[in-house]
Design a protein around this motif. Structure first.
Motif, PDB file in Angstrom:
ATOM      1  N   TRP A  45       0.823  -1.215   0.000  1.00 28.86           N
ATOM      2  CA  TRP A  45       0.000   0.000   0.000  1.00 28.86           C
ATOM      3  C   TRP A  45       0.859   1.268   0.000  1.00 28.86           C
ATOM      4  CZ3 TRP A  45       1.708   2.361   4.302  1.00 28.86           C
ATOM      5  CH2 TRP A  45       2.104   1.560   5.384  1.00 28.86           C
ATOM      6  N   ARG A  46       2.176   1.138  -0.197  1.00 25.27           N
ATOM      7  CA  ARG A  46       3.048   2.308  -0.066  1.00 25.27           C
ATOM      8  C   ARG A  46       4.217   2.256  -1.047  1.00 25.27           C
ATOM      9  NH1 ARG A  46       6.241   2.560   5.437  1.00 25.27           N
ATOM     10  NH2 ARG A  46       7.742   1.233   4.358  1.00 25.27           N
ATOM     11  N   GLU A  47       4.632   3.437  -1.543  1.00 28.69           N
ATOM     12  CA  GLU A  47       5.911   3.568  -2.232  1.00 28.69           C
ATOM     13  C   GLU A  47       6.668   4.710  -1.571  1.00 28.69           C
ATOM     14  OE1 GLU A  47       6.130   2.704  -6.750  1.00 28.69           O
ATOM     15  OE2 GLU A  47       4.427   4.038  -6.440  1.00 28.69           O
ATOM     16  N   GLN A  48       7.905   4.460  -1.164  1.00 30.91           N
ATOM     17  CA  GLN A  48       8.768   5.530  -0.664  1.00 30.91           C
ATOM     18  C   GLN A  48       9.850   5.737  -1.711  1.00 30.91           C
ATOM     19  OE1 GLN A  48       9.718   4.073   3.350  1.00 30.91           O
ATOM     20  NE2 GLN A  48       8.213   5.522   4.177  1.00 30.91           N
ATOM     21  N   LEU A  49       9.859   6.931  -2.304  1.00 32.06           N
ATOM     22  CA  LEU A  49      10.683   7.173  -3.485  1.00 32.06           C
ATOM     23  C   LEU A  49      11.653   8.319  -3.241  1.00 32.06           C
ATOM     24  CD1 LEU A  49       7.642   7.102  -5.918  1.00 32.06           C
ATOM     25  CD2 LEU A  49       9.346   5.270  -5.667  1.00 32.06           C
ATOM     26  N   LEU A  50      12.847   8.200  -3.792  1.00 34.06           N
ATOM     27  CA  LEU A  50      13.774   9.322  -3.789  1.00 34.06           C
ATOM     28  C   LEU A  50      13.787   9.944  -5.166  1.00 34.06           C
ATOM     29  CD1 LEU A  50      14.752   8.691  -0.958  1.00 34.06           C
ATOM     30  CD2 LEU A  50      17.060   9.158  -1.767  1.00 34.06           C
ATOM     31  N   ARG A  56      21.691  12.836  -8.580  1.00 28.78           N
ATOM     32  CA  ARG A  56      21.894  13.352  -7.205  1.00 28.78           C
ATOM     33  C   ARG A  56      20.559  13.364  -6.476  1.00 28.78           C
ATOM     34  NH1 ARG A  56      21.478  18.555  -4.699  1.00 28.78           N
ATOM     35  NH2 ARG A  56      20.910  19.575  -6.653  1.00 28.78           N
ATOM     36  N   PRO A  57      20.460  12.654  -5.321  1.00 25.56           N
ATOM     37  CA  PRO A  57      19.185  12.653  -4.582  1.00 25.56           C
ATOM     38  C   PRO A  57      18.851  14.057  -4.087  1.00 25.56           C
ATOM     39  CG  PRO A  57      20.669  10.940  -3.759  1.00 25.56           C
ATOM     40  CD  PRO A  57      21.482  11.819  -4.668  1.00 25.56           C
ATOM     41  N   ILE A  58      17.621  14.500  -4.342  1.00 21.51           N
ATOM     42  CA  ILE A  58      17.235  15.858  -3.922  1.00 21.51           C
ATOM     43  C   ILE A  58      15.990  15.881  -3.031  1.00 21.51           C
ATOM     44  CG2 ILE A  58      18.287  17.081  -5.865  1.00 21.51           C
ATOM     45  CD1 ILE A  58      15.366  17.312  -7.013  1.00 21.51           C
ATOM     46  N   GLY A  59      15.220  14.805  -3.009  1.00 20.29           N
ATOM     47  CA  GLY A  59      14.001  14.882  -2.205  1.00 20.29           C
ATOM     48  C   GLY A  59      13.267  13.562  -2.135  1.00 20.29           C
ATOM     49  N   VAL A  60      12.154  13.611  -1.418  1.00 20.35           N
ATOM     50  CA  VAL A  60      11.399  12.398  -1.105  1.00 20.35           C
ATOM     51  C   VAL A  60       9.958  12.541  -1.574  1.00 20.35           C
ATOM     52  CG1 VAL A  60      10.606  10.886   0.771  1.00 20.35           C
ATOM     53  CG2 VAL A  60      12.741  12.155   1.014  1.00 20.35           C
ATOM     54  N   ILE A  61       9.413  11.454  -2.069  1.00 22.76           N
ATOM     55  CA  ILE A  61       7.974  11.365  -2.328  1.00 22.76           C
ATOM     56  C   ILE A  61       7.485  10.059  -1.717  1.00 22.76           C
ATOM     57  CG2 ILE A  61       6.211  10.960  -4.064  1.00 22.76           C
ATOM     58  CD1 ILE A  61       7.041  13.308  -5.333  1.00 22.76           C
ATOM     59  N   GLN A  62       6.470  10.173  -0.882  1.00 27.33           N
ATOM     60  CA  GLN A  62       5.807   8.953  -0.420  1.00 27.33           C
ATOM     61  C   GLN A  62       4.397   8.926  -1.007  1.00 27.33           C
ATOM     62  OE1 GLN A  62       5.768   6.785   3.548  1.00 27.33           O
ATOM     63  NE2 GLN A  62       3.953   8.076   3.780  1.00 27.33           N
ATOM     64  N   ILE A  63       4.037   7.781  -1.569  1.00 21.95           N
ATOM     65  CA  ILE A  63       2.684   7.586  -2.094  1.00 21.95           C
ATOM     66  C   ILE A  63       2.066   6.432  -1.311  1.00 21.95           C
ATOM     67  CG2 ILE A  63       1.279   6.993  -4.105  1.00 21.95           C
ATOM     68  CD1 ILE A  63       3.650   7.889  -5.882  1.00 21.95           C
ATOM     69  N   ILE A  64       0.882   6.694  -0.734  1.00 22.78           N
ATOM     70  CA  ILE A  64       0.189   5.598  -0.044  1.00 22.78           C
ATOM     71  C   ILE A  64      -1.224   5.432  -0.594  1.00 22.78           C
ATOM     72  CG2 ILE A  64       1.473   5.830   2.121  1.00 22.78           C
ATOM     73  CD1 ILE A  64      -1.189   7.109   3.273  1.00 22.78           C
ATOM     74  N   ASP A  65      -1.770   4.259  -0.346  1.00 24.67           N
ATOM     75  CA  ASP A  65      -3.201   4.034  -0.518  1.00 24.67           C
ATOM     76  C   ASP A  65      -3.812   4.293   0.857  1.00 24.67           C
ATOM     77  OD1 ASP A  65      -5.750   2.986  -0.445  1.00 24.67           O
ATOM     78  OD2 ASP A  65      -5.258   1.296  -1.756  1.00 24.67           O
ATOM     79  N   ARG A  82      -5.148   7.859  -3.650  1.00 24.29           N
ATOM     80  CA  ARG A  82      -3.750   7.866  -3.233  1.00 24.29           C
ATOM     81  C   ARG A  82      -3.506   9.135  -2.426  1.00 24.29           C
ATOM     82  NH1 ARG A  82      -4.428   3.524  -4.479  1.00 24.29           N
ATOM     83  NH2 ARG A  82      -3.355   2.206  -6.000  1.00 24.29           N
ATOM     84  N   ALA A  83      -2.544   9.096  -1.509  1.00 25.08           N
ATOM     85  CA  ALA A  83      -2.139  10.287  -0.764  1.00 25.08           C
ATOM     86  C   ALA A  83      -0.627  10.425  -0.895  1.00 25.08           C
ATOM     87  CB  ALA A  83      -2.548  10.173   0.701  1.00 25.08           C
ATOM     88  N   ILE A  84      -0.184  11.669  -1.075  1.00 27.52           N
ATOM     89  CA  ILE A  84       1.239  11.927  -1.339  1.00 27.52           C
ATOM     90  C   ILE A  84       1.823  12.811  -0.241  1.00 27.52           C
ATOM     91  CG2 ILE A  84       2.848  13.107  -2.913  1.00 27.52           C
ATOM     92  CD1 ILE A  84       1.176  12.290  -5.248  1.00 27.52           C
ATOM     93  N   ASP A  85       3.060  12.503   0.155  1.00 27.79           N
ATOM     94  CA  ASP A  85       3.904  13.409   0.939  1.00 27.79           C
ATOM     95  C   ASP A  85       5.117  13.735   0.082  1.00 27.79           C
ATOM     96  OD1 ASP A  85       2.818  13.559   3.764  1.00 27.79           O
ATOM     97  OD2 ASP A  85       2.913  11.379   3.487  1.00 27.79           O
ATOM     98  N   ILE A  86       5.546  14.998   0.147  1.00 33.64           N
ATOM     99  CA  ILE A  86       6.698  15.411  -0.669  1.00 33.64           C
ATOM    100  C   ILE A  86       7.537  16.411   0.105  1.00 33.64           C
ATOM    101  CG2 ILE A  86       5.220  17.145  -1.800  1.00 33.64           C
ATOM    102  CD1 ILE A  86       7.042  17.023  -4.250  1.00 33.64           C
ATOM    103  N   TRP A  87       8.850  16.277   0.001  1.00 32.70           N
ATOM    104  CA  TRP A  87       9.731  17.344   0.481  1.00 32.70           C
ATOM    105  C   TRP A  87      11.066  17.260  -0.234  1.00 32.70           C
ATOM    106  CZ3 TRP A  87       8.302  13.125   3.296  1.00 32.70           C
ATOM    107  CH2 TRP A  87       9.299  12.339   3.888  1.00 32.70           C
ATOM    108  N   ILE A  88      11.680  18.460  -0.310  1.00 35.54           N
ATOM    109  CA  ILE A  88      13.017  18.588  -0.885  1.00 35.54           C
ATOM    110  C   ILE A  88      13.980  18.710   0.283  1.00 35.54           C
ATOM    111  CG2 ILE A  88      14.448  20.296  -2.095  1.00 35.54           C
ATOM    112  CD1 ILE A  88      12.145  20.520  -4.119  1.00 35.54           C
TER     113      ILE A  88
END
Ligand SMILES: CC(C)(COP(=O)(O)OP(=O)(O)OC[C@H]1O[C@@H](n2cnc3c(N)ncnc32)[C@H](O)[C@@H]1OP(=O)(O)O)[C@@H](O)C(=O)NCCC(=O)NCCS
Length: 168
Positions: A45-50, A56-65, A82-88
């Motif tokens: 139910w989740r993806e944690q993505l860079l 060069r890694p710059i930030g995070v995106i999490q996608i959940i159901d 879906r719900a998203i969290d994002i930060w740089i």
């Protein structure tokens, strides 16, 4: 050139460092992401993505159901969202258009699943710059809610609105 890839245990130190940056704390003051544990888990139910910019890694995106997320953070919500969290991570990477590109990639990923009807976001009421950011991407504010004692707005982007913006 930005791409998204799964977060892995080797990212632990970087994620913890980003979590300490003032602009990240301001957007999400109470959250403990428990990376040391969560980077070893890949629930369906989740993806944690860079996000990486030219590698060069710059930030995070999490996608959940949100209906299936195990802590039920979103409470009673319908299926097929879906719900998203994002930060740089670094302040020096803010405001350069990277977040917009990251969200465009994340939204394409969410709506690639034909059953997904809409995407939700829950910025703090105080995060007015993020509100503008989401509104420019087509999100509409649908309610105010408290999450874990924080005052938040819920924003939603429906599939049809995303589709017409993508094709306009
Ligand atoms: C929100 C965020 C992902 C946007 O990515 P970005 O690359 O900075 O944004 P872009 O350059 O694509 O677009 C610029 C817009 O982003 C938003 N933005 C820029 N800096 C921001 C900051 N420190 N905090 C929140 N939003 C910011 C603003 O809406 C800005 O437009 P403006 O200059 O007209 O105010 C990024 O700013 C960020 O990580 N902010 C801190 C964490 C956060 O607020 N995450 C969202 C939690 S719901």
């Amino acid at each position: 050139m930005i791409n998204l890839r799964p977060a892995i245990p080797d990212d632990l130190e970087l994620l913890r460092y980003w979590d300490e940056q003032p602009h990240v704390i301001a957007s999400d003051p109470d959250d403990d992401w428990q990376w040391e544990k969560e980077l070893y888990r890949t629930p369906d139910w989740r993806e944690q993505l860079l996000a990486e910019l030219d590698g060069r890694p710059i930030g995070v995106i999490q996608i959940i159901d949100p209906a299936r997320e195990e802590s039920h953070y979103w409470g009673e919500v319908p299926a097929n969202l879906r719900a998203i969290d994002i930060w740089i991570g670094e302040a020096s990477d803010l405001g350069k258009g990277y977040g917009t590109q990251m969200m465009q990639l994340a939204l394409a990923r969410c709506f690639a699943e034909p059953d997904v009807t809409a995407v939700l976001i829950d910025p703090l009421v105080s995060n007015t710059r993020a509100h503008r950011f989401y509104e420019r991407l087509g999100f509409q504010r649908i309610e105010s809610r408290q999450f874990g004692g924080d005052d938040c707005f819920v924003y939603r982007l429906k599939r049809e609105d995303w589709y017409s913006l993508e094709n306009s």
